[in-house]
Each structure stands twice: as structure tokens, then as C-alpha cells.
Design an enzyme around this catalytic site. Sequence first.
Site, PDB file in Angstrom:
ATOM      1  N   HIS A   1      86.212  39.512  76.810  1.00  0.00           N
ATOM      2  CA  HIS A   1      85.948  38.118  76.469  1.00  0.00           C
ATOM      3  C   HIS A   1      84.668  38.004  75.659  1.00  0.00           C
ATOM      4  O   HIS A   1      83.804  38.890  75.689  1.00  0.00           O
ATOM      5  CB  HIS A   1      85.840  37.287  77.743  1.00  0.00           C
ATOM      6  CG  HIS A   1      87.111  37.234  78.531  1.00  0.00           C
ATOM      7  ND1 HIS A   1      87.874  36.100  78.661  1.00  0.00           N
ATOM      8  CD2 HIS A   1      87.778  38.202  79.235  1.00  0.00           C
ATOM      9  CE1 HIS A   1      88.936  36.351  79.408  1.00  0.00           C
ATOM     10  NE2 HIS A   1      88.898  37.634  79.766  1.00  0.00           N
TER      11      HIS A   1
ATOM     12  N   ASP B   1      84.788  42.970  83.242  1.00  0.00           N
ATOM     13  CA  ASP B   1      84.514  43.543  84.555  1.00  0.00           C
ATOM     14  C   ASP B   1      84.213  45.023  84.329  1.00  0.00           C
ATOM     15  O   ASP B   1      85.005  45.723  83.670  1.00  0.00           O
ATOM     16  CB  ASP B   1      85.740  43.448  85.461  1.00  0.00           C
ATOM     17  CG  ASP B   1      86.029  42.039  85.946  1.00  0.00           C
ATOM     18  OD1 ASP B   1      85.352  41.094  85.499  1.00  0.00           O
ATOM     19  OD2 ASP B   1      86.960  41.887  86.767  1.00  0.00           O
TER      20      ASP B   1
ATOM     21  N   SER C   1      88.331  52.101  79.769  1.00  0.00           N
ATOM     22  CA  SER C   1      87.533  52.348  78.581  1.00  0.00           C
ATOM     23  C   SER C   1      86.130  51.793  78.736  1.00  0.00           C
ATOM     24  O   SER C   1      85.670  51.563  79.854  1.00  0.00           O
ATOM     25  CB  SER C   1      88.218  51.771  77.345  1.00  0.00           C
ATOM     26  OG  SER C   1      87.722  52.387  76.189  1.00  0.00           O
TER      27      SER C   1
END
Length: 273
Positions: A142, A86, A227
Site C-alpha cells: 500500500h 505487514d 518478498s
Amino acid sequence: MSKPLLRLMTELSSRKWISRITGTFSKSSASRLLIPWFIKTYEIPAHEAELAPGDYPSLNAFFTRRLQTGARMIYEEPNMLLSPVDGKITAMSPITGGTLLNVKGHDYTLSDLLNHSPHLEKYKNGWAFVLYLSPKDYHRIHSPVSGTLVESEHIRGKVYPVNDFGLRHMRSVLSRNERRITYIKHEFGEIAVVKVGAMNVSSIQYTDNTATAWERGDELAYFEFGSTVVLLCEEGTFEPNHDLTLGQNVKMGQPLGLLKPKKSRSVSTQPHT
């Protein structure tokens, strides 16, 4: 406050020992008292979390939370490159002669970003995405493809902020910060998932240090504060989704574009004269 003073303060606060102190507190039981404030301040959709906010033993445990099953949908088309996180698209463009051009006004060479790795030759005219994760975002990373591990590399560095100010006003942030890079071989070539540490990130953790293969959507790693992920596609293997725009927020599992086989170079059968 002037920009030079802000840059100086950022330089002084970018030491790893400061991040370690922040990280130690965020993992303490006392820090759990900040979870409601954190949710409210950053408008975090806590209903997506695997556990109720009060069930997390520390702020760090909440920050690195997993989501409930089904909270993110994995796009079904198998040949699509998926967003690994995201985050906000802060840059997306072809790589030109080994350089990422105009990332918030700065150019980055693959040589610096990848620490002179021999892998950089594959990406010199490939494609790059820079995806920024703010404190409100889900912070697990992911796999954007189904594939196998080629190599992992840990590059030590600073912990400058990778937000808009850091990218615009600090020199070569993405190439100076700590990075963990995962090179993954997929059906049509290779990708590089560059996980860039940031201010107050006490560490970048792999979910399973023994993993050597992933299916799309499998967990790779997680950040312990906001980050950035730089996603690199090998030359000739990727066509971007043209509906994407700079500044757009994407979700993990959302398609970024089409993975495709490289075009074979035609060989002339005409005799030389």
C-alpha cells in the site's frame, strides 16, 4: 549442510524458469488443496481474509488475498510515513553517502539498488527501511504517503531468497533480484518504494497500472510469494519513530516516523571582505 553448498543450491534454483513453474502450479485449481496445509504450516490468521479459505480458486489467489474491511487501521496523523506492508524490519538506518550500511552484514549502494537512476541523488543522505514479508504475511503493498506518481521502473534480475539466509549469505541480493520501483512525490519531497522479488515469486503485480496518484493506504501492488520492500525517504524530509527496533514486526498502516519539510539553508547577508 555447509554454507557453500547451500549457496550453490540457491544459485542453481534462482532461475526465473523455476519461479515460472512454481507460479503456474500455484495458480492451478489443483493447488487449492494446499491452502489448509499452507494456513497451518505458516500459522496464517485466515479469519482476516476477505473470503473463507475454501472460496479461493488457487493457492496463489489465497496468497494474494485482500483483507476484510477494517483489518488494518490507517494511522490518522497525516504527516506520518506509514508502513506499506505487514512485515519484519530487517534494516532501518540513515543512508550514508549513497550507501545502505550493514543490511544483515552487507552494504548496498543506491546506485546498484536503483539501477543508476538519477533519482538516487535525492536519497544519498536520506533514510531507509528494509521490510521482509514472510509467507505468513499479508502480501499486498500500500502507499505509505498521499502523493502522485513521479516514475515507475522495472529492473529485471534474479530471484534469490530474501529471507535471513539469503540476505546474510548471498551477495547483494537486494540489488541483484528483480525490482519494481515506484517514485512518489508527497507534500515534503519524494519517496521510493522498491519492491524486490524473491525465490518462487513468479511476478510483482501492480494493482492498477494506470494509477498516477494515491491516498495513504491505497493499494499499490502485490507479491505472489514472500518478498521484501525497501522504502527510501528523501534527505532532510523524515524523522524516524524511535520506538521501532530491528526485528520488530509491523502492520500495514502503522507509523514509521514523521515526514517534515526540508530546512532551508540560511544565506548570509554579511558583505564579503
